[in-house]
Design a protein around this motif. Structure first.
Motif, PDB file in Angstrom:
ATOM      1  N   LEU A  90      17.765 -93.048  33.035  1.00 52.34           N
ATOM      2  CA  LEU A  90      17.231 -93.123  34.397  1.00 52.34           C
ATOM      3  C   LEU A  90      16.082 -92.134  34.595  1.00 52.34           C
ATOM      4  CD1 LEU A  90      20.530 -93.662  36.411  1.00 52.34           C
ATOM      5  CD2 LEU A  90      18.932 -95.334  35.489  1.00 52.34           C
ATOM      6  N   ASP A 104      23.489 -84.172  43.733  1.00 48.64           N
ATOM      7  CA  ASP A 104      23.689 -85.608  43.951  1.00 48.64           C
ATOM      8  C   ASP A 104      24.511 -86.232  42.834  1.00 48.64           C
ATOM      9  OD1 ASP A 104      22.308 -85.223  46.246  1.00 48.64           O
ATOM     10  OD2 ASP A 104      20.509 -86.316  45.665  1.00 48.64           O
ATOM     11  N   VAL A 108      28.215 -88.198  43.251  1.00 47.20           N
ATOM     12  CA  VAL A 108      28.607 -89.467  42.632  1.00 47.20           C
ATOM     13  C   VAL A 108      29.833 -89.282  41.743  1.00 47.20           C
ATOM     14  CG1 VAL A 108      27.880 -91.254  40.989  1.00 47.20           C
ATOM     15  CG2 VAL A 108      26.311 -90.500  42.779  1.00 47.20           C
ATOM     16  N   ASN A 111      33.084 -89.292  43.547  1.00 47.23           N
ATOM     17  CA  ASN A 111      33.591 -90.619  43.888  1.00 47.23           C
ATOM     18  C   ASN A 111      34.147 -91.332  42.663  1.00 47.23           C
ATOM     19  OD1 ASN A 111      32.686 -93.781  43.872  1.00 47.23           O
ATOM     20  ND2 ASN A 111      33.716 -93.187  45.734  1.00 47.23           N
TER      21      ASN A 111
ATOM     22  N   ASN B 111      34.706 -99.938  43.094  1.00 48.43           N
ATOM     23  CA  ASN B 111      34.937 -98.525  43.390  1.00 48.43           C
ATOM     24  C   ASN B 111      33.735 -97.889  44.060  1.00 48.43           C
ATOM     25  OD1 ASN B 111      34.332 -95.538  42.132  1.00 48.43           O
ATOM     26  ND2 ASN B 111      36.405 -95.760  42.907  1.00 48.43           N
ATOM     27  N   LEU B 112      32.551 -98.224  43.567  1.00 47.57           N
ATOM     28  CA  LEU B 112      31.358 -97.469  43.950  1.00 47.57           C
ATOM     29  C   LEU B 112      30.710 -97.958  45.248  1.00 47.57           C
ATOM     30  CD1 LEU B 112      30.045 -95.071  42.543  1.00 47.57           C
ATOM     31  CD2 LEU B 112      28.613 -96.658  41.259  1.00 47.57           C
ATOM     32  N   TRP B 115      32.138 -97.260  48.913  1.00 50.28           N
ATOM     33  CA  TRP B 115      31.886 -95.849  49.225  1.00 50.28           C
ATOM     34  C   TRP B 115      30.419 -95.635  49.593  1.00 50.28           C
ATOM     35  CZ3 TRP B 115      29.058 -92.548  45.688  1.00 50.28           C
ATOM     36  CH2 TRP B 115      28.974 -91.210  46.109  1.00 50.28           C
ATOM     37  N   ARG B 123      24.818 -91.744  57.241  1.00 53.40           N
ATOM     38  CA  ARG B 123      23.593 -90.961  57.084  1.00 53.40           C
ATOM     39  C   ARG B 123      22.284 -91.699  57.363  1.00 53.40           C
ATOM     40  NH1 ARG B 123      25.033 -88.307  51.160  1.00 53.40           N
ATOM     41  NH2 ARG B 123      26.978 -87.288  51.787  1.00 53.40           N
ATOM     42  N   MET B 164      21.936 -93.423  51.722  1.00 54.73           N
ATOM     43  CA  MET B 164      22.844 -92.310  51.412  1.00 54.73           C
ATOM     44  C   MET B 164      22.134 -90.985  51.244  1.00 54.73           C
ATOM     45  SD  MET B 164      25.501 -93.139  48.390  1.00 54.73           S
ATOM     46  CE  MET B 164      26.215 -91.501  48.334  1.00 54.73           C
ATOM     47  N   HIS B 165      20.831 -91.019  50.982  1.00 56.76           N
ATOM     48  CA  HIS B 165      20.075 -89.805  50.662  1.00 56.76           C
ATOM     49  C   HIS B 165      20.641 -89.114  49.432  1.00 56.76           C
ATOM     50  CE1 HIS B 165      19.269 -89.657  55.284  1.00 56.76           C
ATOM     51  NE2 HIS B 165      18.873 -90.787  54.726  1.00 56.76           N
ATOM     52  N   ASN B 166      20.947 -89.894  48.431  1.00 55.31           N
ATOM     53  CA  ASN B 166      21.428 -89.363  47.151  1.00 55.31           C
ATOM     54  C   ASN B 166      20.475 -89.885  46.089  1.00 55.31           C
ATOM     55  OD1 ASN B 166      22.887 -89.676  44.516  1.00 55.31           O
ATOM     56  ND2 ASN B 166      24.539 -88.644  45.611  1.00 55.31           N
ATOM     57  N   LEU B 167      19.932 -88.979  45.258  1.00 51.29           N
ATOM     58  CA  LEU B 167      18.910 -89.379  44.283  1.00 51.29           C
ATOM     59  C   LEU B 167      19.449 -90.325  43.211  1.00 51.29           C
ATOM     60  CD1 LEU B 167      17.330 -85.839  43.644  1.00 51.29           C
ATOM     61  CD2 LEU B 167      16.202 -87.749  44.808  1.00 51.29           C
ATOM     62  N   VAL B 168      20.769 -90.264  42.964  1.00 50.57           N
ATOM     63  CA  VAL B 168      21.344 -90.971  41.819  1.00 50.57           C
ATOM     64  C   VAL B 168      21.817 -92.376  42.185  1.00 50.57           C
ATOM     65  CG1 VAL B 168      23.162 -90.878  40.057  1.00 50.57           C
ATOM     66  CG2 VAL B 168      22.037 -88.763  40.817  1.00 50.57           C
ATOM     67  N   ALA B 169      22.480 -92.503  43.340  1.00 51.51           N
ATOM     68  CA  ALA B 169      23.133 -93.775  43.689  1.00 51.51           C
ATOM     69  C   ALA B 169      22.191 -94.987  43.619  1.00 51.51           C
ATOM     70  CB  ALA B 169      23.793 -93.663  45.070  1.00 51.51           C
ATOM     71  N   LYS B 171      19.702 -95.484  41.792  1.00 51.24           N
ATOM     72  CA  LYS B 171      19.356 -95.752  40.385  1.00 51.24           C
ATOM     73  C   LYS B 171      20.494 -96.472  39.664  1.00 51.24           C
ATOM     74  CE  LYS B 171      15.491 -93.263  40.353  1.00 51.24           C
ATOM     75  NZ  LYS B 171      14.194 -93.895  40.109  1.00 51.24           N
ATOM     76  N   LEU B 172      21.719 -96.291  40.163  1.00 57.45           N
ATOM     77  CA  LEU B 172      22.863 -96.940  39.514  1.00 57.45           C
ATOM     78  C   LEU B 172      22.974 -98.419  39.894  1.00 57.45           C
ATOM     79  CD1 LEU B 172      25.638 -94.189  39.856  1.00 57.45           C
ATOM     80  CD2 LEU B 172      24.275 -94.730  37.829  1.00 57.45           C
TER      81      LEU B 172
END
Lengths: 240, 240
Positions: A90, A104, A108, A111, B111-112, B115, B123, B164-169, B171-172
């Motif tokens: 990534l 961040d 993740v 969770n 699961n992901l 959430w 947010r 979410m303001h999460n850098l990773v989510a 991208k997943l």
């Protein structure tokens, strides 16, 4: 089952070597070539795909760069161990705010990993439990002997995900644990004893097929990492 | 913050072009070059890194193959839009059992994503909600006009994760929604009306900042996908 989910796009916008790389990829999927299988040689590929050997060579280079193929000097070109899987897929190394990335990633992980530990406790076979416990001991030995334990730390978390019998979960672990090594030089290893105790609690709960305890232990372990990262942020703020 | 998380390894086992590729990557990180910035030209790089232009050219090809750089014909070499991020980074196309992969992806999504929807509802800014709703409408229009809605379907799920303001989510999402298009040719689009209704329920709950409802709607949506995949498996079993 028929070949699905793979369609090569051929337009004049796409460089020839890219098109041929896609065709070689299809060939690997169709012929079910897997890890350690040898790719047909340049002559054979050039004649199969009806392009020049120079194009084949360019396409092979692209697939080597993407870890689909590996070249063994003097032996030939082989399918990679995990074809198409690359490290840092990534591009996390290119993110400008590595501290925020660390937070961040932990959000993740909080969770995902307690759930993985829960399902692992439900489904693990004796053999998978043995591998996980061996990895747990290896990390302990690394820490106690002063070695860098981080590569084996990731292996430990992967071996837990392997207990789930889900093809995807173990592949996500190296991505979401990317941050583990980022701040090692800053935290002065205060986490090391917590790591030993925390890993052992997770491994014991999965070994005992106790889903509630496995989930809880994993959450505690990741929350400790989060507390540590907050302390590191504080240090950084005070030092600037 | 200092440059962290990036250490080039230089040993004689690693081809020179790979070592230089790592150095160019470091340069991009150090100089904070980002999307659309131009890379120094071959001459400059060769003199900065003290290697020949041929090696620079090989290294640039490796980084193009990994989507770190892009070449604009006649203009030069630029940093890619999302440097280092490649499609299908886990090599899913090379997995032999694509049906099992579909089930395992849905298990992870279950699961992901509920959430993610929950936290998104907590947010999301008005602007992010507007983008998400626009993507929701685009998917609806694609479906109603008979177009392939799958690329925009993934964009819709990404725009939820962006809330979410999460850098990773975010991208997943492209990784875990890999399966979305796999079985499109088999299921005869029976899911299309459920998709419209399901997406709308999720978008409305996030727009209303209702975390419980957002989580629940997303779970229902993914469970419908799971039911559909089970029906496809049944068809495949009966047809063989």
């Amino acid at each position: 089952m028929e070949q699905i989910g793979f369609e090569s796009v051929r337009t004049n916008d796409i460089p020839l070597a890219e098109q041929v790389a896609a065709q070689i990829s299809e060939l690997i999927v169709e012929k079910r070539l897997t890890s350690e299988d040898k790719l047909p040689n340049e002559f054979e590929l050039a004649s199969m795909l009806n392009v020049g050997r120079g194009t084949i060579r360019e396409a092979v280079k692209l697939l080597v760069a993407r870890n689909v193929l590996i070249i063994r000097r003097g032996k030939g070109t082989y399918i990679a161990h995990h074809p198409g899987e690359i490290s840092d897929p990534l591009g996390f190394a290119y993110f400008p705010d590595q501290l925020q990335l660390g937070f961040d990633l932990l959000e993740v992980r909080l969770n995902l990993e307690p759930w993985i530990a829960r399902v692992a406790a439900e489904r693990a076979t004796d053999e998978e439990i043995a591998v996980m416990n061996q990895n747990c001991r290896t990390v302990e030995q690394d820490i106690l002997s002063g070695k860098n334990h981080l590569p084996n730390d990731t292996e430990f978390h992967i071996s837990i995900a392997n207990c789930m019998h889900n093809l995807v979960a173990p592949k996500l672990i190296p991505i979401i644990t990317y941050s583990v090594g980022l701040f090692g030089s800053l935290n002065g290893n205060t986490l090391l004893s917590e790591t030993i105790v925390g890993h052992r609690a997770i491994a014991d709960a999965i070994s005992a097929h106790d889903p509630d305890q496995a989930e809880k232990s994993m959450r505690t372990h990741i929350e400790q990492n989060l507390d540590e990262l907050k302390a590191i942020r504080q240090e950084l703020l005070e030092s600037t």
